[in-house]
Motif scaffolding. Structure first.
Motif, short mmCIF file in Angstrom:
data_model
loop_
_atom_site.label_atom_id
_atom_site.label_comp_id
_atom_site.label_asym_id
_atom_site.label_seq_id
_atom_site.Cartn_x
_atom_site.Cartn_y
_atom_site.Cartn_z
N LYS A 116 0.81 -1.23 0.00
CA LYS A 116 0.00 0.00 0.00
C LYS A 116 0.84 1.27 0.00
CE LYS A 116 -3.85 -2.30 2.32
NZ LYS A 116 -4.73 -2.33 3.52
N GLY A 117 2.04 1.20 0.54
CA GLY A 117 2.95 2.32 0.44
C GLY A 117 2.99 3.23 1.66
N GLY A 118 3.84 4.25 1.55
CA GLY A 118 4.03 5.21 2.62
C GLY A 118 5.34 5.94 2.46
N THR A 119 5.81 6.55 3.54
CA THR A 119 7.08 7.31 3.52
C THR A 119 7.92 6.90 4.73
OG1 THR A 119 6.04 9.15 4.71
CG2 THR A 119 6.09 9.29 2.31
N PRO A 120 8.52 5.73 4.71
CA PRO A 120 9.23 5.21 5.89
C PRO A 120 10.45 6.00 6.31
CG PRO A 120 9.64 3.82 3.98
CD PRO A 120 8.54 4.76 3.59
N PHE A 121 11.02 6.80 5.41
CA PHE A 121 12.20 7.58 5.80
C PHE A 121 11.86 8.66 6.81
CE2 PHE A 121 10.42 9.50 2.00
CZ PHE A 121 10.41 10.85 2.30
N LEU A 122 10.56 8.92 7.03
CA LEU A 122 10.13 9.89 8.05
C LEU A 122 9.88 9.22 9.40
CD1 LEU A 122 7.58 12.08 6.03
CD2 LEU A 122 10.00 12.53 6.47
N ASP A 123 9.89 7.90 9.45
CA ASP A 123 9.61 7.19 10.70
C ASP A 123 10.63 7.53 11.77
OD1 ASP A 123 7.35 5.87 9.74
OD2 ASP A 123 8.49 4.17 8.99
N GLY A 124 10.12 7.79 12.97
CA GLY A 124 10.99 8.13 14.09
C GLY A 124 11.45 9.57 14.10
N GLU A 125 11.05 10.34 13.10
CA GLU A 125 11.50 11.72 12.98
C GLU A 125 10.36 12.73 13.19
OE1 GLU A 125 14.77 12.59 12.48
OE2 GLU A 125 15.10 10.45 12.77
N TYR A 126 9.13 12.31 12.91
CA TYR A 126 7.95 13.17 13.04
C TYR A 126 6.88 12.42 13.82
CZ TYR A 126 9.96 16.06 9.31
OH TYR A 126 10.78 16.87 8.57
N THR A 127 6.02 13.17 14.50
CA THR A 127 4.96 12.55 15.29
C THR A 127 3.77 12.16 14.41
OG1 THR A 127 5.55 13.77 17.31
CG2 THR A 127 3.32 12.89 17.17
N VAL A 128 3.48 10.87 14.37
CA VAL A 128 2.26 10.37 13.74
C VAL A 128 1.20 10.29 14.83
CG1 VAL A 128 1.18 8.41 12.57
CG2 VAL A 128 3.55 9.03 12.03
N PHE A 129 0.06 10.96 14.63
CA PHE A 129 -0.93 11.00 15.71
C PHE A 129 -2.33 10.58 15.27
CE2 PHE A 129 -0.97 15.23 13.82
CZ PHE A 129 -2.30 15.64 13.86
N GLY A 130 -2.46 10.01 14.07
CA GLY A 130 -3.75 9.53 13.61
C GLY A 130 -3.65 8.91 12.24
N GLU A 131 -4.80 8.57 11.68
CA GLU A 131 -4.82 7.98 10.34
C GLU A 131 -6.16 8.21 9.68
OE1 GLU A 131 -5.65 3.43 10.43
OE2 GLU A 131 -4.38 3.86 12.18
N VAL A 132 -6.16 8.18 8.37
CA VAL A 132 -7.39 8.31 7.58
C VAL A 132 -8.16 6.99 7.67
CG1 VAL A 132 -8.34 8.62 5.27
CG2 VAL A 132 -6.38 9.99 6.00
N ILE A 133 -9.46 7.09 7.98
CA ILE A 133 -10.30 5.88 8.00
C ILE A 133 -11.34 5.91 6.88
CG2 ILE A 133 -9.95 5.34 10.43
CD1 ILE A 133 -12.59 6.72 11.06
N GLU A 134 -11.57 7.08 6.30
CA GLU A 134 -12.42 7.20 5.11
C GLU A 134 -11.95 8.40 4.30
OE1 GLU A 134 -16.64 7.48 5.74
OE2 GLU A 134 -16.65 5.88 7.25
N GLY A 135 -11.98 8.26 2.98
CA GLY A 135 -11.68 9.41 2.13
C GLY A 135 -10.28 9.46 1.55
N MET A 136 -9.60 8.32 1.49
CA MET A 136 -8.28 8.35 0.83
C MET A 136 -8.41 8.68 -0.64
SD MET A 136 -5.53 8.28 2.58
CE MET A 136 -4.34 8.03 1.26
N ASP A 137 -9.58 8.41 -1.23
CA ASP A 137 -9.79 8.80 -2.62
C ASP A 137 -9.76 10.32 -2.76
OD1 ASP A 137 -12.20 8.87 -1.10
OD2 ASP A 137 -13.40 8.90 -2.92
N VAL A 138 -10.23 11.03 -1.72
CA VAL A 138 -10.18 12.49 -1.72
C VAL A 138 -8.73 12.96 -1.56
CG1 VAL A 138 -10.95 14.58 -0.54
CG2 VAL A 138 -12.52 12.65 -0.79
N VAL A 139 -8.00 12.31 -0.67
CA VAL A 139 -6.57 12.64 -0.49
C VAL A 139 -5.85 12.47 -1.83
CG1 VAL A 139 -4.42 12.02 0.68
CG2 VAL A 139 -6.58 11.97 1.94
N ASP A 140 -6.17 11.41 -2.56
CA ASP A 140 -5.54 11.18 -3.86
C ASP A 140 -5.92 12.25 -4.88
OD1 ASP A 140 -4.03 8.96 -3.18
OD2 ASP A 140 -5.63 7.55 -3.64
N LYS A 141 -7.17 12.70 -4.84
CA LYS A 141 -7.57 13.79 -5.73
C LYS A 141 -6.72 15.03 -5.44
CE LYS A 141 -12.49 12.58 -6.18
NZ LYS A 141 -13.86 13.01 -5.78
N ILE A 142 -6.53 15.31 -4.16
CA ILE A 142 -5.76 16.50 -3.77
C ILE A 142 -4.30 16.35 -4.17
CG2 ILE A 142 -4.97 17.90 -1.81
CD1 ILE A 142 -7.65 17.17 -0.43
N GLN A 143 -3.73 15.16 -3.98
CA GLN A 143 -2.30 15.01 -4.31
C GLN A 143 -2.04 15.10 -5.82
OE1 GLN A 143 0.07 11.55 -3.94
NE2 GLN A 143 -1.50 10.11 -4.64
#
Length: 255
Positions: free
Chosen positions: A205-232
């Motif tokens: 599914k993918g991601g950006t692992p080079f940011l792991d441990g460097e920035y705070t992850v505090f949540g996740e998308v549970i609906e609307g990744m299609d909208v995120v893709d439209k924006i990107q």
């Protein structure tokens, strides 16, 4: 059976491209409460996603974009922050991760988060070779961090030995500390590693692992990744800013 475990809060990010529903993690309470407070106060209303990079992330939450989005300039000094809550390897930069933006390490060595700016990861597929390399680099950073902490704790000893000109003892101590750092880093190696399920997610599914441990992850998308893709996929200028504004507002659905 009933559970006393508190529910993770749910926030709806409304945009002119559609809605994105995110779940906030209770294990990052500083970021959770800050995000909820700002959402409830209407802080994010009419702000924009001002930085969009395809196959990487979409970023928004800069107050300066409310009234004069077209003249957003690079910030030269660190703004208001909240303490980092980096929980890697529990939370990682998988596709759909919600994380806090921050200033660079040179001016922000504690990795404190911006009080308002956030990003949602889109990313790309990442495979074992790259993940292995990232684990090795993360382990080396951990080892160096432990050594630096030991050396800092003993700085008065080093100062005294320098004054005495006792270089032999300084070398002996540094070798001891290096061995100690290696031993402790080995005992904490799990902090640098990906689980099999995380590897599978990055590979499928993918991601950006080079940011792991460097920035705070505090949540996740549970609906609307299609909208995120439209924006990107919107057209952007040379500074990664959308040509047509991507405007947001937020509604707290569950607390």
């Amino acid at each position: 059976m009933c559970s006393n475990k508190p529910k993770d809060p749910i926030v709806l990010i409304k945009t002119n491209y559609g809605n994105i529903k995110v779940r906030l993690y209770n294990k990052t309470p500083i970021h959770r409460d800050n995000f909820l407070k700002k959402a409830e106060e209407g802080f994010y209303k009419d702000l924009i996603f001002h930085r969009v990079i395809k196959d990487f992330m979409i970023q928004g939450g800069d107050l300066r974009t409310k009234n004069d989005a077209d003249s957003l300039s690079e910030e030269k000094t660190i703004g208001d922050t909240i303490s980092a809550e980096i929980k890697f390897p529990l939370y990682y930069h998988k596709r759909g991760a919600l994380a806090a933006a921050r200033w660079g390490d040179s001016e922000n060595p504690t990795k404190a988060s911006s009080i308002s700016q956030f990003y949602i990861v889109t990313g790309e597929l990442i495979f074992d070779e790259e993940l292995n390399n990232l684990e090795k680099k993360r382990f080396e950073r951990l080892k160096q961090q432990i050594y630096n902490d030991i050396q800092s704790d003993n700085k008065e000893v080093i100062k005294t030995l320098y004054k005495e000109g006792n270089k032999e003892k300084i070398t002996e101590l540094r070798n001891e500390w290096q061995a100690q750092a290696i031993k402790e880093a080995e005992s904490r190696k799990a902090e640098t590693r990906y689980s099999e399920s995380q590897r599978e997610f990055y590979k499928t599914k993918g991601g950006t692992p080079f940011l792991d441990g460097e920035y705070t992850v505090f949540g996740e998308v549970i609906e609307g990744m299609d909208v995120v893709d439209k924006i990107q996929n919107v057209e952007t200028n040379g500074r990664d800013k959308p040509i047509q504004k991507v405007v947001m507002d937020m509604v707290v659905l569950e607390k």
